[in-house]
Design a protein around this motif. Sequence first.
Motif, PDB file in Angstrom:
ATOM      1  N   THR A   1       0.833  -1.206   0.000  1.00 41.77           N
ATOM      2  CA  THR A   1       0.000   0.000   0.000  1.00 41.77           C
ATOM      3  C   THR A   1       0.861   1.247   0.000  1.00 41.77           C
ATOM      4  O   THR A   1       0.532   2.237  -0.682  1.00 41.77           O
ATOM      5  N   PHE A   2       1.984   1.234   0.740  1.00 43.20           N
ATOM      6  CA  PHE A   2       2.920   2.357   0.720  1.00 43.20           C
ATOM      7  C   PHE A   2       3.376   2.655  -0.702  1.00 43.20           C
ATOM      8  O   PHE A   2       3.395   3.804  -1.135  1.00 43.20           O
ATOM      9  N   ARG A   3       3.770   1.599  -1.406  1.00 42.15           N
ATOM     10  CA  ARG A   3       4.248   1.790  -2.777  1.00 42.15           C
ATOM     11  C   ARG A   3       3.155   2.374  -3.675  1.00 42.15           C
ATOM     12  O   ARG A   3       3.416   3.263  -4.477  1.00 42.15           O
ATOM     13  N   GLU A   4       1.930   1.857  -3.514  1.00 42.83           N
ATOM     14  CA  GLU A   4       0.819   2.366  -4.319  1.00 42.83           C
ATOM     15  C   GLU A   4       0.546   3.833  -4.010  1.00 42.83           C
ATOM     16  O   GLU A   4       0.336   4.638  -4.924  1.00 42.83           O
ATOM     17  N   LEU A   5       0.537   4.176  -2.722  1.00 47.55           N
ATOM     18  CA  LEU A   5       0.316   5.569  -2.337  1.00 47.55           C
ATOM     19  C   LEU A   5       1.420   6.471  -2.870  1.00 47.55           C
ATOM     20  O   LEU A   5       1.156   7.607  -3.295  1.00 47.55           O
ATOM     21  N   GLU A   6       2.634   5.967  -2.834  1.00 50.71           N
ATOM     22  CA  GLU A   6       3.776   6.728  -3.342  1.00 50.71           C
ATOM     23  C   GLU A   6       3.600   7.025  -4.834  1.00 50.71           C
ATOM     24  O   GLU A   6       3.813   8.159  -5.282  1.00 50.71           O
ATOM     25  N   GLN A   7       3.194   6.023  -5.598  1.00 50.99           N
ATOM     26  CA  GLN A   7       2.972   6.211  -7.038  1.00 50.99           C
ATOM     27  C   GLN A   7       1.848   7.216  -7.289  1.00 50.99           C
ATOM     28  O   GLN A   7       1.979   8.091  -8.149  1.00 50.99           O
ATOM     29  N   GLN A   8       0.761   7.095  -6.555  1.00 44.54           N
ATOM     30  CA  GLN A   8      -0.348   8.033  -6.714  1.00 44.54           C
ATOM     31  C   GLN A   8       0.088   9.449  -6.352  1.00 44.54           C
ATOM     32  O   GLN A   8      -0.278  10.417  -7.032  1.00 44.54           O
TER      33      GLN A   8
ATOM     34  N   TYR B   1      -5.057  13.804   1.262  1.00 42.03           N
ATOM     35  CA  TYR B   1      -5.692  12.558   1.679  1.00 42.03           C
ATOM     36  C   TYR B   1      -4.681  11.406   1.642  1.00 42.03           C
ATOM     37  O   TYR B   1      -4.632  10.581   2.559  1.00 42.03           O
ATOM     38  N   LEU B   2      -3.867  11.369   0.580  1.00 43.77           N
ATOM     39  CA  LEU B   2      -2.847  10.319   0.474  1.00 43.77           C
ATOM     40  C   LEU B   2      -1.836  10.426   1.613  1.00 43.77           C
ATOM     41  O   LEU B   2      -1.421   9.409   2.185  1.00 43.77           O
ATOM     42  N   VAL B   3      -1.452  11.647   1.955  1.00 44.84           N
ATOM     43  CA  VAL B   3      -0.505  11.849   3.053  1.00 44.84           C
ATOM     44  C   VAL B   3      -1.114  11.379   4.369  1.00 44.84           C
ATOM     45  O   VAL B   3      -0.457  10.699   5.169  1.00 44.84           O
ATOM     46  N   GLN B   4      -2.386  11.700   4.577  1.00 46.72           N
ATOM     47  CA  GLN B   4      -3.064  11.262   5.797  1.00 46.72           C
ATOM     48  C   GLN B   4      -3.142   9.738   5.862  1.00 46.72           C
ATOM     49  O   GLN B   4      -2.901   9.124   6.906  1.00 46.72           O
ATOM     50  N   LYS B   5      -3.466   9.124   4.741  1.00 50.64           N
ATOM     51  CA  LYS B   5      -3.557   7.668   4.683  1.00 50.64           C
ATOM     52  C   LYS B   5      -2.189   7.031   4.966  1.00 50.64           C
ATOM     53  O   LYS B   5      -2.093   6.044   5.699  1.00 50.64           O
ATOM     54  N   LYS B   6      -1.138   7.627   4.406  1.00 46.68           N
ATOM     55  CA  LYS B   6       0.218   7.113   4.634  1.00 46.68           C
ATOM     56  C   LYS B   6       0.596   7.243   6.114  1.00 46.68           C
ATOM     57  O   LYS B   6       1.187   6.325   6.688  1.00 46.68           O
ATOM     58  N   ASN B   7       0.239   8.359   6.725  1.00 45.50           N
ATOM     59  CA  ASN B   7       0.536   8.547   8.148  1.00 45.50           C
ATOM     60  C   ASN B   7      -0.192   7.504   9.006  1.00 45.50           C
ATOM     61  O   ASN B   7       0.373   6.978   9.964  1.00 45.50           O
ATOM     62  N   ASN B   8      -1.444   7.224   8.651  1.00 46.40           N
ATOM     63  CA  ASN B   8      -2.191   6.198   9.382  1.00 46.40           C
ATOM     64  C   ASN B   8      -1.529   4.834   9.245  1.00 46.40           C
ATOM     65  O   ASN B   8      -1.443   4.067  10.205  1.00 46.40           O
ATOM     66  N   LEU B   9      -1.058   4.530   8.032  1.00 45.62           N
ATOM     67  CA  LEU B   9      -0.374   3.254   7.813  1.00 45.62           C
ATOM     68  C   LEU B   9       0.948   3.190   8.583  1.00 45.62           C
ATOM     69  O   LEU B   9       1.308   2.136   9.105  1.00 45.62           O
ATOM     70  N   MET B  10       1.641   4.312   8.651  1.00 45.03           N
ATOM     71  CA  MET B  10       2.898   4.342   9.408  1.00 45.03           C
ATOM     72  C   MET B  10       2.641   4.093  10.892  1.00 45.03           C
ATOM     73  O   MET B  10       3.406   3.390  11.547  1.00 45.03           O
ATOM     74  N   THR B  11       1.551   4.649  11.401  1.00 45.02           N
ATOM     75  CA  THR B  11       1.186   4.413  12.798  1.00 45.02           C
ATOM     76  C   THR B  11       0.867   2.944  13.024  1.00 45.02           C
ATOM     77  O   THR B  11       1.319   2.343  14.011  1.00 45.02           O
ATOM     78  N   GLU B  12       0.105   2.361  12.102  1.00 41.13           N
ATOM     79  CA  GLU B  12      -0.238   0.940  12.219  1.00 41.13           C
ATOM     80  C   GLU B  12       1.019   0.074  12.134  1.00 41.13           C
ATOM     81  O   GLU B  12       1.179  -0.886  12.895  1.00 41.13           O
TER      82      GLU B  12
END
Length: 154
Positions: free
Chosen positions: A36-43, A71-82
């Motif tokens: 998911t990180f990679r996908e978010l990075e590409q987007q 939104y992508l940055v927020q999603k990435k931050n949530n994933l980093m927390t998880e």
Amino acid sequence: YPTWKRTLARRARESQMKRFCRAQAIQRRLEEIEVTFRELEQQGIKLEKLLRDENESPADQQTQWTNQLLYLVQKKNNLMTEESDLMIAVQELKLEEQQCQLDEKLRSYMNKEDTLKTAEDEKAEQEILKQLVEVVNKRNVLIQLQEEKRLSEL
């Protein structure tokens, strides 16, 4: 072979299997997060290029792209927390496994008759007990870390 020894052995195997299954689930989730990180990075890269290259685009479009990027940055931050929580869980599982192994060793020494114990046995028993206390303290630190993290998120 007394019943209580069989029961202890069975419970140890059961807890080991639970830890193993939990570790596998954590590993799978970590791999999913990585994808998911990679996908978010590409987007994110696509959106940044659009924002930089399309200066003549309508303001509405640029606002929409900016919102998507945020939104992508927020999603990435949530994933980093998880991911951080999962890494703590991995450490906790390792310490739990180590504690079980030390418990088993200590139990074997403690089950030995005092009259049959050598000086080396007693020294080894004390060393295992010391290691066990260290592991318990490390687990306690992890639990405190999780609690502090949870309270800071609130």
